[in-house]
Design an enzyme around this catalytic site. Structure first.
Site, PDB file in Angstrom:
ATOM      1  CG  HIS A   1      -0.251   0.293   2.495  1.00 19.54           C
ATOM      2  ND1 HIS A   1       0.434  -0.676   3.170  1.00 19.54           N
ATOM      3  CD2 HIS A   1      -0.102   1.423   3.218  1.00 19.54           C
ATOM      4  CE1 HIS A   1       0.962  -0.156   4.256  1.00 19.54           C
ATOM      5  NE2 HIS A   1       0.663   1.125   4.312  1.00 19.54           N
TER       6      HIS A   1
HETATM    7  C1  UD1 Z   1      -2.148   5.213   6.090  1.00 19.28           C
HETATM    8  C2  UD1 Z   1      -0.874   5.621   6.804  1.00 19.28           C
HETATM    9  C3  UD1 Z   1       0.158   4.509   6.671  1.00 19.28           C
HETATM   10  C4  UD1 Z   1      -0.416   3.177   7.115  1.00 19.28           C
HETATM   11  C5  UD1 Z   1      -1.678   2.903   6.320  1.00 19.28           C
HETATM   12  C6  UD1 Z   1      -2.329   1.594   6.650  1.00 19.28           C
HETATM   13  C7  UD1 Z   1      -0.291   8.008   6.798  1.00 19.28           C
HETATM   14  C8  UD1 Z   1       0.648   8.990   6.245  1.00 19.28           C
HETATM   15  N1  UD1 Z   1      -0.279   6.791   6.216  1.00 19.28           N
HETATM   16  O1  UD1 Z   1      -1.853   5.124   4.714  1.00 19.28           O
HETATM   17  O2  UD1 Z   1       1.268   4.817   7.478  1.00 19.28           O
HETATM   18  O3  UD1 Z   1       0.537   2.166   6.899  1.00 19.28           O
HETATM   19  O4  UD1 Z   1      -2.604   3.961   6.580  1.00 19.28           O
HETATM   20  O5  UD1 Z   1      -3.342   1.324   5.702  1.00 19.28           O
HETATM   21  O6  UD1 Z   1      -0.998   8.292   7.723  1.00 19.28           O
HETATM   22  N2  UD1 Z   1      -9.146   4.891   1.439  1.00 19.28           N
HETATM   23  C9  UD1 Z   1     -10.374   4.300   1.328  1.00 19.28           C
HETATM   24  N3  UD1 Z   1     -10.999   3.913   2.475  1.00 19.28           N
HETATM   25  C10 UD1 Z   1     -10.462   4.110   3.700  1.00 19.28           C
HETATM   26  C11 UD1 Z   1      -9.203   4.730   3.798  1.00 19.28           C
HETATM   27  C12 UD1 Z   1      -8.556   5.096   2.658  1.00 19.28           C
HETATM   28  O7  UD1 Z   1     -10.886   4.104   0.245  1.00 19.28           O
HETATM   29  O8  UD1 Z   1     -11.093   3.723   4.709  1.00 19.28           O
HETATM   30  C13 UD1 Z   1      -8.426   5.272   0.211  1.00 19.28           C
HETATM   31  C14 UD1 Z   1      -8.587   6.721  -0.151  1.00 19.28           C
HETATM   32  O9  UD1 Z   1      -8.710   6.803  -1.532  1.00 19.28           O
HETATM   33  C15 UD1 Z   1      -7.287   7.358   0.287  1.00 19.28           C
HETATM   34  C16 UD1 Z   1      -6.304   6.199   0.157  1.00 19.28           C
HETATM   35  O10 UD1 Z   1      -7.043   5.020   0.400  1.00 19.28           O
HETATM   36  O11 UD1 Z   1      -6.934   8.448  -0.472  1.00 19.28           O
HETATM   37  C17 UD1 Z   1      -5.166   6.269   1.138  1.00 19.28           C
HETATM   38  O12 UD1 Z   1      -5.634   6.481   2.462  1.00 19.28           O
HETATM   39  P1  UD1 Z   1      -4.782   7.392   3.481  1.00 19.28           P
HETATM   40  O13 UD1 Z   1      -5.469   7.484   4.788  1.00 19.28           O
HETATM   41  O14 UD1 Z   1      -4.404   8.643   2.815  1.00 19.28           O
HETATM   42  O15 UD1 Z   1      -3.433   6.625   3.692  1.00 19.28           O
HETATM   43  P2  UD1 Z   1      -2.993   5.096   3.624  1.00 19.28           P
HETATM   44  O16 UD1 Z   1      -2.283   4.854   2.361  1.00 19.28           O
HETATM   45  O17 UD1 Z   1      -4.083   4.155   3.972  1.00 19.28           O
END
Ligand code: UD1
Length: 378
Positions: A207
């Site tokens: 991820h």
């Molecule tokens: C975050 C953490 C990372 C952790 C990871 C676990 C930061 C900087 N990163 O990254 O350290 O390892 O979580 O997963 O805080 N999205 C959904 N549904 C959700 C959440 C996210 O669809 O419930 C999608 C969204 O399009 C979003 C993308 O996933 O833009 C990334 O989510 P985000 O919270 O920005 O960071 P992670 O990559 O999950």
């Protein structure tokens, strides 16, 4: 009675906070926990299922921030967390790990002179291109109590000028969750429904933006997974961002042709534990999974150029292989060519299932001691 506001935001936070809240509830005369969910992760699969599986009660406060750029997400958590802190006036704010919610809530607390305890302090990848590394460095600079999971973290903190009396080595609280749920996870039907047998399959998670957002890097990793899947089924629970990139890069059809490379939805805590604990090999860019496989003695290939968890490499389960297809495949085949390992691996000190209680002891000591922590406690 210590009022402790415990912050969760993203998937890897839930299994760290659950045992701490549970321990506080057991010591109800001494602790009053409040759980604040920032809403950084919000899908049922990324959040709700973990509350259910871990027996974590519903959050007392939900900030509903959702996704956004790093600046937007961090700012929104700060903006919405501040009035909660003003209203609740806790003795401590407890933050875990290295996600944007961790830094945002630590920063708000420090500015309002509320004491911050950071669980999993001091881990360093020394790669400042990782957003998590920035979150770790800054959170540790402003936290009052730095609770570490391995002794290399104590060294890192001291070398950054943090006084020893603020640092307490408590062990790895994620292992508290793992041990508390290992038996229960055996009731999961996930291996049966995927029709995979013990030690005869691999598990992948991916991820990190550095791996998924760059097409060339992502293709290298996919190519390695295709080759590994020629030797055994490879199960790949796909993070929402990774799934979006697979579509964007037009890779869905190519992957679908690989019968043994099986993309599934993200799993809850118990199903995922059941899945990886039976794997022959795990390939991941996650931080926590490097630690969980170490405790279980399962070979793990980390698809990154560095790790903030060097103890997992020292224990012999984890190998840092980067993102080059040939290098990943070679390392995977070496593991598959050797007999399966004995699953009772070497376990780092204090990864013993009792970290949550040590965290509570450290909080009490840090509240009452002028020197913050009595050396005997830590
Ligand atoms: C975050 C953490 C990372 C952790 C990871 C676990 C930061 C900087 N990163 O990254 O350290 O390892 O979580 O997963 O805080 N999205 C959904 N549904 C959700 C959440 C996210 O669809 O419930 C999608 C969204 O399009 C979003 C993308 O996933 O833009 C990334 O989510 P985000 O919270 O920005 O960071 P992670 O990559 O999950």
């Amino acid at each position: 009675m210590l009022k402790v506001l415990c912050v969760v935001g993203a998937r890897p936070n839930f299994m760290k906070v659950a045992p701490i809240v549970e321990a506080m509830k057991r010591r109800a005369g001494a602790f009053a926990p409040l759980v604040v969910h920032t809403g950084q992760h919000y899908d049922a699969q990324m959040s709700d299922h973990f509350f259910r599986d871990l027996g974590l009660s519903q959050p007392d406060v939900h900030l509903d921030v959702g996704s956004g750029t790093h600046a937007v997400q961090t700012a929104l958590v700060m903006q919405r967390f501040e009035p909660v802190l003003v209203a609740e006036k806790p003795d401590w704010v407890l933050v875990v790990g290295d996600v944007n919610s961790t830094l945002a809530c630590a920063l708000v607390s420090a500015k309002l002179n509320v004491k911050v305890a950071h669980v999993e302090a001091g881990l360093r990848s020394r790669d400042r291109r990782m957003p998590e590394e920035i979150n770790r460095l800054l959170t540790d600079q402003i936290a009052d109590l730095l609770l570490t999971s391995s002794l290399d973290a104590n060294e890192n903190l001291r070398s950054e000028g943090i006084a020893s009396e603020h640092i307490c080595f408590v062990g790895n609280v994620m292992i508290d969750s793992l041990l508390a749920h290992l038996e229960q996870s055996k009731l999961s039907t996930v291996r049966g429904s995927l029709q995979v047998s013990d030690r005869e399959y691999g598990v992948v998670t991916l991820h990190r933006p550095s791996n998924t957002d760059d097409r060339t890097t992502f293709l290298q990793i996919i190519s390695a997974l295709e080759q590994v899947s020629q030797r055994m089924p490879v199960i790949f629970p796909v993070h929402p961002r990774t799934r979006a990139r697979i579509s964007e890069f037009g890779l869905m059809e190519r992957i679908a042709r690989e019968r043994n490379l099986r993309l599934i939805e993200p799993l809850g805590y118990l199903d995922f534990l059941h899945l990886y604990s039976g794997a022959r090999l795990v390939l991941t860019d996650s931080g926590g999974i490097q630690e969980e496989t170490t405790w279980l003695g399962i070979p793990c290939l980390t698809l990154r150029e560095n790790t903030e968890r060097p103890i997992t490499v020292e224990m012999g389960t984890n190998l840092i292989v980067g993102t080059d297809a040939e290098r990943i495949t070679r390392a995977a085949f070496e593991i598959l060519d050797a007999p399966p390992r004995n699953t009772t691996g070497r376990v780092p000190p204090l990864w013993d299932g009792r970290t949550a209680d040590r965290i509570l002891d450290a909080l009490v000591a840090a509240t009452h001691s002028t020197a913050l922590i009595a050396p005997a406690t830590c």
